[in-house]
Design an enzyme around this catalytic site. Structure first.
Site, PDB file in Angstrom:
ATOM      1  N   LEU A  13       8.031  19.394   7.001  1.00  0.00           N
ATOM      2  CA  LEU A  13       9.244  18.975   6.285  1.00  0.00           C
ATOM      3  C   LEU A  13       9.004  18.894   4.773  1.00  0.00           C
ATOM      4  O   LEU A  13       9.887  19.205   3.978  1.00  0.00           O
ATOM      5  CB  LEU A  13       9.755  17.636   6.829  1.00  0.00           C
ATOM      6  N   LYS A  41       0.838  -1.211   0.000  1.00  0.00           N
ATOM      7  CA  LYS A  41       0.000   0.000   0.000  1.00  0.00           C
ATOM      8  C   LYS A  41       0.865   1.250   0.000  1.00  0.00           C
ATOM      9  O   LYS A  41       0.657   2.168  -0.794  1.00  0.00           O
ATOM     10  CB  LYS A  41      -0.905   0.011   1.245  1.00  0.00           C
ATOM     11  N   ASN A  42       1.854   1.263   0.913  1.00  0.00           N
ATOM     12  CA  ASN A  42       2.610   2.510   1.087  1.00  0.00           C
ATOM     13  C   ASN A  42       3.621   2.765  -0.028  1.00  0.00           C
ATOM     14  O   ASN A  42       4.138   3.874  -0.157  1.00  0.00           O
ATOM     15  CB  ASN A  42       3.284   2.530   2.460  1.00  0.00           C
ATOM     16  N   ASP A  80       4.624   0.544  11.973  1.00  0.00           N
ATOM     17  CA  ASP A  80       3.416  -0.094  11.420  1.00  0.00           C
ATOM     18  C   ASP A  80       3.263  -1.561  11.842  1.00  0.00           C
ATOM     19  O   ASP A  80       2.273  -2.194  11.479  1.00  0.00           O
ATOM     20  CB  ASP A  80       3.428  -0.010   9.878  1.00  0.00           C
ATOM     21  N   ARG A 105      -8.686  -0.448   4.574  1.00  0.00           N
ATOM     22  CA  ARG A 105      -7.845   0.584   3.950  1.00  0.00           C
ATOM     23  C   ARG A 105      -6.500   0.016   3.530  1.00  0.00           C
ATOM     24  O   ARG A 105      -5.894   0.496   2.577  1.00  0.00           O
ATOM     25  CB  ARG A 105      -7.571   1.718   4.948  1.00  0.00           C
ATOM     26  N   ARG A 132       0.845  14.487  12.882  1.00  0.00           N
ATOM     27  CA  ARG A 132       1.228  14.314  11.484  1.00  0.00           C
ATOM     28  C   ARG A 132       1.366  15.628  10.699  1.00  0.00           C
ATOM     29  O   ARG A 132       0.647  15.874   9.733  1.00  0.00           O
ATOM     30  CB  ARG A 132       0.260  13.341  10.803  1.00  0.00           C
ATOM     31  N   PRO A 133       2.315  16.469  11.111  1.00  0.00           N
ATOM     32  CA  PRO A 133       2.547  17.731  10.403  1.00  0.00           C
ATOM     33  C   PRO A 133       3.160  17.488   9.019  1.00  0.00           C
ATOM     34  O   PRO A 133       3.634  16.383   8.733  1.00  0.00           O
ATOM     35  CB  PRO A 133       3.548  18.452  11.297  1.00  0.00           C
ATOM     36  N   ILE A 134       3.161  18.535   8.164  1.00  0.00           N
ATOM     37  CA  ILE A 134       3.822  18.401   6.851  1.00  0.00           C
ATOM     38  C   ILE A 134       4.903  19.474   6.673  1.00  0.00           C
ATOM     39  O   ILE A 134       5.275  19.810   5.558  1.00  0.00           O
ATOM     40  CB  ILE A 134       2.821  18.437   5.675  1.00  0.00           C
ATOM     41  N   CYS A 168      -4.369  12.641  12.610  1.00  0.00           N
ATOM     42  CA  CYS A 168      -5.194  11.445  12.634  1.00  0.00           C
ATOM     43  C   CYS A 168      -4.994  10.800  13.990  1.00  0.00           C
ATOM     44  O   CYS A 168      -4.238  11.307  14.819  1.00  0.00           O
ATOM     45  CB  CYS A 168      -4.874  10.514  11.476  1.00  0.00           C
ATOM     46  N   ILE A 198       7.966   6.920  16.814  1.00  0.00           N
ATOM     47  CA  ILE A 198       7.617   7.628  15.569  1.00  0.00           C
ATOM     48  C   ILE A 198       6.349   8.474  15.746  1.00  0.00           C
ATOM     49  O   ILE A 198       6.340   9.656  15.398  1.00  0.00           O
ATOM     50  CB  ILE A 198       7.435   6.641  14.387  1.00  0.00           C
ATOM     51  N   ARG A 226      -4.676  10.582   4.605  1.00  0.00           N
ATOM     52  CA  ARG A 226      -3.526  11.445   4.810  1.00  0.00           C
ATOM     53  C   ARG A 226      -2.465  11.265   3.731  1.00  0.00           C
ATOM     54  O   ARG A 226      -1.792  12.202   3.350  1.00  0.00           O
ATOM     55  CB  ARG A 226      -2.963  11.170   6.197  1.00  0.00           C
TER      56      ARG A 226
HETATM   57  N1  EPU Z   1       6.909  14.462  10.596  1.00  0.00           N
HETATM   58  C1  EPU Z   1       7.175  15.777  10.853  1.00  0.00           C
HETATM   59  N2  EPU Z   1       7.058  16.679   9.840  1.00  0.00           N
HETATM   60  C2  EPU Z   1       6.701  16.299   8.576  1.00  0.00           C
HETATM   61  C3  EPU Z   1       6.444  14.947   8.317  1.00  0.00           C
HETATM   62  C4  EPU Z   1       6.563  14.040   9.348  1.00  0.00           C
HETATM   63  O1  EPU Z   1       7.496  16.149  11.971  1.00  0.00           O
HETATM   64  O2  EPU Z   1       6.618  17.165   7.689  1.00  0.00           O
HETATM   65  C5  EPU Z   1       7.035  13.481  11.671  1.00  0.00           C
HETATM   66  C6  EPU Z   1       5.737  12.716  11.932  1.00  0.00           C
HETATM   67  O3  EPU Z   1       4.870  13.430  12.774  1.00  0.00           O
HETATM   68  C7  EPU Z   1       6.238  11.443  12.526  1.00  0.00           C
HETATM   69  C8  EPU Z   1       7.539  11.200  11.783  1.00  0.00           C
HETATM   70  O4  EPU Z   1       7.928  12.479  11.256  1.00  0.00           O
HETATM   71  O5  EPU Z   1       6.531  11.638  13.891  1.00  0.00           O
HETATM   72  C9  EPU Z   1       7.485  10.196  10.674  1.00  0.00           C
HETATM   73  O6  EPU Z   1       6.388  10.464   9.817  1.00  0.00           O
HETATM   74  P1  EPU Z   1       6.448  10.177   8.263  1.00  0.00           P
HETATM   75  O7  EPU Z   1       6.362  11.479   7.544  1.00  0.00           O
HETATM   76  O8  EPU Z   1       7.603   9.303   7.938  1.00  0.00           O
HETATM   77  O9  EPU Z   1       5.087   9.398   8.036  1.00  0.00           O
HETATM   78  P2  EPU Z   1       4.251   9.424   6.687  1.00  0.00           P
HETATM   79  O10 EPU Z   1       5.163   9.503   5.548  1.00  0.00           O
HETATM   80  O11 EPU Z   1       3.148  10.400   6.789  1.00  0.00           O
HETATM   81  C10 EPU Z   1       4.269   6.853   6.189  1.00  0.00           C
HETATM   82  C11 EPU Z   1       3.277   5.738   6.098  1.00  0.00           C
HETATM   83  C12 EPU Z   1       2.762   5.390   7.490  1.00  0.00           C
HETATM   84  C13 EPU Z   1       3.956   4.988   8.357  1.00  0.00           C
HETATM   85  C14 EPU Z   1       4.988   6.133   8.382  1.00  0.00           C
HETATM   86  C15 EPU Z   1       6.251   5.799   9.157  1.00  0.00           C
HETATM   87  C16 EPU Z   1       2.240   6.039   3.919  1.00  0.00           C
HETATM   88  C17 EPU Z   1       1.024   6.360   3.130  1.00  0.00           C
HETATM   89  N3  EPU Z   1       2.146   6.139   5.245  1.00  0.00           N
HETATM   90  O12 EPU Z   1       3.574   7.966   6.727  1.00  0.00           O
HETATM   91  O13 EPU Z   1       1.913   4.266   7.321  1.00  0.00           O
HETATM   92  O14 EPU Z   1       3.530   4.716   9.666  1.00  0.00           O
HETATM   93  O15 EPU Z   1       5.363   6.458   7.024  1.00  0.00           O
HETATM   94  O16 EPU Z   1       6.840   4.667   8.632  1.00  0.00           O
HETATM   95  O17 EPU Z   1       3.265   5.688   3.373  1.00  0.00           O
HETATM   96  C18 EPU Z   1       0.159   2.780   7.851  1.00  0.00           C
HETATM   97  O18 EPU Z   1       0.363   2.220   6.765  1.00  0.00           O
HETATM   98  O19 EPU Z   1      -0.580   2.289   8.740  1.00  0.00           O
HETATM   99  C19 EPU Z   1       0.796   4.072   8.119  1.00  0.00           C
HETATM  100  C20 EPU Z   1       0.362   4.917   9.050  1.00  0.00           C
END
Ligand code: EPU
Length: 420
Positions: free
Chosen positions: A124, A22-23, A306, A398, A120-122, A115, A328, A91
């Protein structure tokens, strides 16, 4: 709403085939927005999340056909606006921002919001876009990124909890069509990032270093259509391996990639579960009584967040104390109180859960709160005595393709019923 009704206590036996990741699939589908030519993506799991991503691509103007796990997408003419009604539901949809910015030089996307597992900020993702020269504006719940032109740059994308998976994907996609060279430091090393880079390179991008903390992208003028096969889902693989161990069964997992799962296999071994390679397949079987293990979730190649919930269900069955630390996401312990309803003895202390394992589990109605927590409850239900009803399994749909059918094939007594 639907539920799973599980009559527990049956050891799983037989063979299961792993679906596409999925990811990996979600950002790869978004990457198809980078070209006006058709892309053919195989081994796409049929999930509500992937179907939803297809809807988003269509809402932007792309055409898509999804048949037997193969998705053909053509984003001939697209717009750069994705509204709240679409983005808030998943997300992962944030990963359309990079491709839209690269191709149209403008992306206006609803902020996805937090969520249940964390804020889950963006920030970065936006830091990376800004480093490429985009102007970022946040207004009315939307983020607008615009650039006359994108110019390659060096940037550090590490955050509070380490690298970001989708942030790395987003910036890597944006940089494919920038002028000059981009270097991402503290890039995420997850196999899903490597798979995306492979697809982008097949489209004509010039990316090296994916899978390491330094990714270099040399911008090109244009990308073209390409074909790609998505990697197997390492989280689904881990989930089935843990389910086999929790029920004291013996399961052959087909189509998995053991090299993506080293940390999980290491902890399963510590918990006294043998996972042995049989050609391209993995055979899972307990070596004897389950043993406790301490786990800390970390970015790849550490133990994946995960798989934390599913592993907690297993360790609740292992006599002794296991300490599970979540590094995480700040609130990814929603499954703890539901596992307690089945008889597990788990205490939360800051970012850690102390699992006093070995108490017998007995079936009860429980509520799924997010995707991986749902999987943990299914595993606990399969191992518990009596009947467990896991409610709100739309969370599970999902991210797991036909989980109930796959478990039934392994002998589990699991039914999908309308929630009463
Ligand atoms: N973070 C920030 N700023 C950002 C982005 C992330 O501070 O701009 C923080 C997050 O809050 C978190 C950490 O960095 O503490 C890691 O988050 P990451 O951005 O790596 O997560 P993501 O890319 O949004 C993906 C997977 C998640 C998985 C995480 C970590 C997808 C669609 N989602 O999320 O998958 O848990 O990486 O490996 O690829 C799941 O499949 O159940 C799931 C939640």
């Amino acid at each position: 709403m639907e539920s799973f009704l599980i009559k527990g206590g049956v050891p799983l036996h037989g063979e299961v085939t792993i679906s596409g990741s999925k990811n990996a699939a979600l950002p790869i589908l978004a990457a198809a927005l980078l070209t006006d030519e058709p892309c053919v993506i195989r081994h796409v799991p049929d999930l509500s999340d992937t179907r939803f991503m297809v809807k988003i691509l269509e809402s932007l103007g792309a055409t898509a056909r999804f048949e037997n796990g193969t998705l053909t997408v053509r984003a001939k003419k697209i717009k750069g606006f994705a509204d709240y009604k679409l983005v808030r539901r998943m997300r992962g949809s944030i990963c359309i921002a990079g491709p839209l910015l690269a191709r149209l030089r403008t992306a206006r996307i609803s902020l996805p919001g937090g969520c249940i597992i964390g804020a889950r900020p963006i920030n970065l993702h936006l830091k990376g876009f800004a480093a490429l020269g985009a102007k970022i504006k946040i207004e009315g719940g939307y983020v607008a990124a615009t650039a006359k032109k994108l110019v390659g740059n060096s940037m550090f994308l590490g955050g509070r909890a380490g690298p970001t998976v989708l942030g790395t994907a987003n910036v890597m996609m944006a940089a494919t069509l920038a002028d000059g060279v981009t270097v991402i430091e503290s890039a995420a090393c997850e196999p899903e990032v490597v798979d995306l880079a492979k697809f982008l390179n097949a489209m004509g991008a010039q990316i090296s270093g994916a899978g390491s903390p330094t990714i270099t992208i040399t911008g090109v003028k244009k990308l073209h259509g390409a074909e790609h096969e998505v990697i197997p889902d390492r989280i689904e693989t881990a989930t089935f391996a843990i389910a086999a161990a929790a029920t004291n069964g013996e399961v052959l997992i087909q189509g998995a990639r053991a090299e993506h799962l080293r940390a999980v296999l290491d902890k399963l071994n510590e918990a006294n579960v043998a996972v042995t390679r049989r050609g391209a397949d993995l055979l899972v079987k307990r070596k004897g009584q389950l043993k406790p293990a301490d786990i800390t979730t970390l970015p790849y190649a550490g133990f994946p967040t995960d798989v934390q919930a599913q592993m907690m269900s297993l360790l609740a069955l292992a006599p002794g104390i296991s300490i599970i630390t979540e590094r995480i996401f700040e609130s990814r312990f929603m499954h703890v109180s539901e596992l307690a309803r089945l008889g597990a003895d788990i205490e939360i202390e800051g970012p850690s859960a102390i699992v006093k394992g070995g108490r017998p589990l007995s079936g009860a109605p429980v509520m799924a709160s997010d995707l991986r927590a749902s999987a943990a409850l299914v595993i606990a239900g399969l191992a518990a005595k009596g009947t467990t009803q896991v409610n709100r399994i739309y969370h599970l749909d999902r991210g797991y393709e036909k989980m109930d059918a796959k478990l039934r094939k392994l002998g589990a007594r699991i039914q999908r019923v309308e929630e009463k």
